[in-house]
Scaffold this active site. Structure first.
Site, mmCIF file in Angstrom:
data_model
loop_
_atom_site.group_PDB
_atom_site.id
_atom_site.type_symbol
_atom_site.label_atom_id
_atom_site.label_comp_id
_atom_site.label_asym_id
_atom_site.label_seq_id
_atom_site.Cartn_x
_atom_site.Cartn_y
_atom_site.Cartn_z
ATOM 1 C CE LYS A 115 29.044 -22.211 49.532
ATOM 2 N NZ LYS A 115 29.815 -21.777 48.356
ATOM 3 C CD GLU B 106 19.083 -9.967 54.438
ATOM 4 O OE1 GLU B 106 18.315 -9.549 53.552
ATOM 5 O OE2 GLU B 106 19.065 -9.548 55.604
ATOM 6 C CB CYS C 226 19.321 -8.757 46.376
ATOM 7 S SG CYS C 226 20.286 -7.838 47.583
ATOM 8 C CD GLU D 276 16.945 -11.486 42.066
ATOM 9 O OE1 GLU D 276 16.972 -12.725 42.115
ATOM 10 O OE2 GLU D 276 17.375 -10.765 42.978
HETATM 11 P P1 NAD Z 1 22.814 -18.787 44.864
HETATM 12 O O1 NAD Z 1 21.627 -19.035 45.694
HETATM 13 O O2 NAD Z 1 22.979 -19.583 43.628
HETATM 14 O O3 NAD Z 1 24.147 -19.028 45.699
HETATM 15 C C1 NAD Z 1 24.373 -18.411 46.944
HETATM 16 C C2 NAD Z 1 25.356 -19.242 47.736
HETATM 17 O O4 NAD Z 1 24.805 -20.513 48.005
HETATM 18 C C3 NAD Z 1 26.678 -19.507 47.028
HETATM 19 O O5 NAD Z 1 27.708 -19.539 47.989
HETATM 20 C C4 NAD Z 1 26.462 -20.880 46.440
HETATM 21 O O6 NAD Z 1 27.678 -21.545 46.187
HETATM 22 C C5 NAD Z 1 25.670 -21.541 47.546
HETATM 23 N N1 NAD Z 1 24.841 -22.671 47.159
HETATM 24 C C6 NAD Z 1 24.305 -22.958 45.950
HETATM 25 N N2 NAD Z 1 23.577 -24.094 46.025
HETATM 26 C C7 NAD Z 1 23.639 -24.507 47.318
HETATM 27 C C8 NAD Z 1 23.071 -25.610 48.023
HETATM 28 N N3 NAD Z 1 22.286 -26.508 47.430
HETATM 29 N N4 NAD Z 1 23.333 -25.720 49.341
HETATM 30 C C9 NAD Z 1 24.113 -24.812 49.963
HETATM 31 N N5 NAD Z 1 24.669 -23.758 49.347
HETATM 32 C C10 NAD Z 1 24.434 -23.606 48.043
HETATM 33 O O7 NAD Z 1 22.805 -17.230 44.597
HETATM 34 P P2 NAD Z 1 23.849 -16.402 43.733
HETATM 35 O O8 NAD Z 1 23.611 -16.722 42.299
HETATM 36 O O9 NAD Z 1 25.224 -16.584 44.271
HETATM 37 O O10 NAD Z 1 23.415 -14.900 44.071
HETATM 38 C C11 NAD Z 1 22.360 -14.281 43.419
HETATM 39 C C12 NAD Z 1 21.126 -14.275 44.256
HETATM 40 O O11 NAD Z 1 21.424 -13.753 45.546
HETATM 41 C C13 NAD Z 1 20.040 -13.377 43.727
HETATM 42 O O12 NAD Z 1 18.794 -14.009 43.804
HETATM 43 C C14 NAD Z 1 20.074 -12.170 44.646
HETATM 44 O O13 NAD Z 1 18.881 -11.460 44.718
HETATM 45 C C15 NAD Z 1 20.442 -12.786 45.917
HETATM 46 N N6 NAD Z 1 21.035 -11.795 46.832
HETATM 47 C C16 NAD Z 1 20.290 -11.373 47.878
HETATM 48 C C17 NAD Z 1 20.791 -10.414 48.741
HETATM 49 C C18 NAD Z 1 19.976 -9.941 49.898
HETATM 50 O O14 NAD Z 1 20.562 -9.342 50.802
HETATM 51 N N7 NAD Z 1 18.678 -10.173 49.952
HETATM 52 C C19 NAD Z 1 22.070 -9.891 48.534
HETATM 53 C C20 NAD Z 1 22.810 -10.340 47.452
HETATM 54 C C21 NAD Z 1 22.272 -11.318 46.605
#
Ligand code: NAD
Length: 481
Positions: free
Chosen positions: A178, A254, A288, A385
């Site tokens: 997804k 992650e 991140c 962040e």
């Molecule tokens: P997000 O948590 O909003 O979304 C991540 C994914 O989850 C997307 O595909 C989104 O559509 C989905 N999602 C959102 N709500 C959901 C729910 N209730 N149930 C299931 N899926 C859901 O994060 P983002 O805004 O896309 O990305 C930014 C964040 O990701 C930052 O906090 C960043 O630090 C983190 N990040 C971490 C790493 C790592 O390796 N640690 C790498 C990249 C990004």
């Protein structure tokens, strides 16, 4: 040849492009212009179920495919991605806003996961040992966990998927992907490459949706799914961890970060500035692992801040498809507004703006590279962040204080440390409560290294041999000898 005009926009289920059961779609826009890039099929629960059906049906044959054959397929994916680097990079820039140079680097990084795991696929080592009491033997092997659900973020639309798909396929799992709703195109573009490389129908299913919560929840409650691997915010990670408890799923996570960047008094300032530019500005800070706060020794503070602000000020800002630009648009208005809010909060508390500091006019969500000096300890920008091109800098008197400040967060993903004294650097690295420490480097990510965080930054590791283990169960057989 793949181009923006003929991008796949349907669901990829069981090796075919499919329309959703309910005819719905959502818009993917270019964040730099606000213009529509594509109209993408919006999966519902029936489609989510169909994807699990396909993955479950494809699992036995893929699991039993010889590792060498799986390795050859992954190797081919790597080569095809490099062959189509320019097309894939343009898709990333269009849906995400980052400059082309960053998109090319991301595509190479993503492709490298397929090469690395093509090499790991044949290294699934087990063991045989004698039971301590004598007699029988302890035989240990690792088997693919089964159907896995992969949920990825928008900030690396290609690499975050590749980092999960490649080890899962190497292990012999079938997958449900997804992608982030803001950036589904890079994963859809990968589908044809996977098929061309020989990934059998149903082994990879890619299901974009605007209703992520219910769709992923259905997967987490389908008994055929055994693992959810998530990259994204800590907030959503917690929701998935709770839901995953119902079926006791394996849950590599992650999550968010708040990386400190430490410059000791004995650091090579020029090298530290080079590293700071990478750690802060790769992906415009939308990473991140992005350096989120800078703690700089009093002895080098002025020199570091002057040189860093000069480099930040010189960055060219504009549409990512224009090769001249080094800083593209942030992903959306909310992200840009949060960056602006954090800067205003720090300035109101007494931080000094050394460059940038004001949002740029639209269209697009541009924010200029910004350096804030003498940032007060209670500023939100030091604890939240940022996810933007803002570098808050704090002057610190001692190394012990630096370590204490660095560790004073619920996050523990990456930390950066600059010193000319390698022995001291290694000792301090041991005291830093982070899953990854970059010592005299501005970049930690490498498919051959275990990527991951401690504390609320996550569970498990991606990359290295450890990344493939996440997709395996350990089986122990007690053998009467
Ligand atoms: P997000 O948590 O909003 O979304 C991540 C994914 O989850 C997307 O595909 C989104 O559509 C989905 N999602 C959102 N709500 C959901 C729910 N209730 N149930 C299931 N899926 C859901 O994060 P983002 O805004 O896309 O990305 C930014 C964040 O990701 C930052 O906090 C960043 O630090 C983190 N990040 C971490 C790493 C790592 O390796 N640690 C790498 C990249 C990004």
């Amino acid at each position: 040849m793949l181009s923006i005009a003929n991008l796949p926009t349907d669901l990829y289920i069981d090796g075919s492009w499919a329309k959703p059961a309910q005819p719905r779609s959502f818009t993917v826009s270019d964040p730099a212009t606000g213009e529509r890039v594509a109209q993408v099929a919006d999966a519902g629960l029936d489609d989510a179920r169909a994807a699990v059906d396909a993955a479950a049906a494809a699992l036995p044959a893929w699991r039993d495919t010889p590792p060498r054959t799986r390795a050859e397929v992954l190797r081919k994916v790597h080569l095809l991605m490099l062959e189509r680097l320019e097309e894939l990079a343009r898709i990333i820039t269009l849906e995400n806003g980052k400059p082309l140079a960053d998109s090319r680097a991301e595509t190479r990084y993503a492709a490298e996961f397929f090469r690395w795991y093509s090499e790991e696929a044949c290294r699934n080592l087990g063991s045989v040992s004698q039971a301590p009491a004598g007699g029988y033997r302890i035989l240990v092997q690792h088997q693919p966990i089964g159907v896995v659900a992969l949920v990825t973020p928008w900030n690396f639309p290609s690499a975050m998927g590749a980092r999960k798909i490649a080890p899962a396929l190497a292990a012999g799992c079938s997958v449900l992907v997804k992608p982030a709703s803001l950036t589904p195109l890079s994963m859809l573009a990968l589908a044809d490459i996977l098929a061309e490389a020989g990934v059998p129908d149903g082994v990879v299913n890619i299901v974009p949706t605007s209703r992520s919560g219910p769709l992923v929840d259905l997967w987490l409650h389908d008994p055929r799914v055994r693992l959810v691997s998530f990259t994204g915010s800590t907030e959503v990670g917690r929701i998935l961890l709770k839901a995953a408890a119902d079926q006791v799923l394996k849950t590599p996570m992650e999550l968010g970060g708040n990386a400190p960047f430490l410059v000791l008094d004995d650091a090579d300032v020029e090298a530290a500035v080079d590293g700071a530019m990478i750690a802060k500005m790769r992906n415009m800070g939308e990473a991140c692992t992005a350096a989120n706060r800078f703690y700089v020794g009093a002895g080098v503070y002025d020199a570091f801040v002057r040189a860093f602000a000069e480099r930040m000020r010189a960055q060219k800002i504009g549409h990512g498809l224009d090769e001249a630009n080094q800083v593209g648009s942030l992903i959306d208005a909310a992200t840009r507004d949060k960056v602006e809010e954090l800067v205003q909060d720090a300035v109101a508390r007494g931080a000094r703006v050394l460059c940038g500091g004001e949002r740029l006019p639209g269209p697009g969500y541009f924010y200029p590279p910004t350096v804030l000096g003498d940032v007060p300890a209670d500023s939100r920008v030091l604890s939240e962040e940022i996810f933007g091109p803002v570098a808050p800098i704090v002057r610190v008197a001692s190394e012990d204080e630096m370590v204490e400040l660095a560790n004073g967060t619920e996050y523990g993903l990456a930390a950066y440390l600059y010193t000319r004294d390698l022995a001291k650097g290694l000792k301090l690295a041991e005291r830093l409560e982070f899953g990854m420490v970059a010592l005299n480097r501005g970049l930690v990510s490498d498919p051959a290294a275990p990527f991951g965080g401690v504390k609320q930054s996550g569970l498990g590791r991606e990359g290295s041999w450890e990344g493939m283990q996440e997709y395996m169960e350990t089986k122990y057989v007690a053998v009467e000898w």
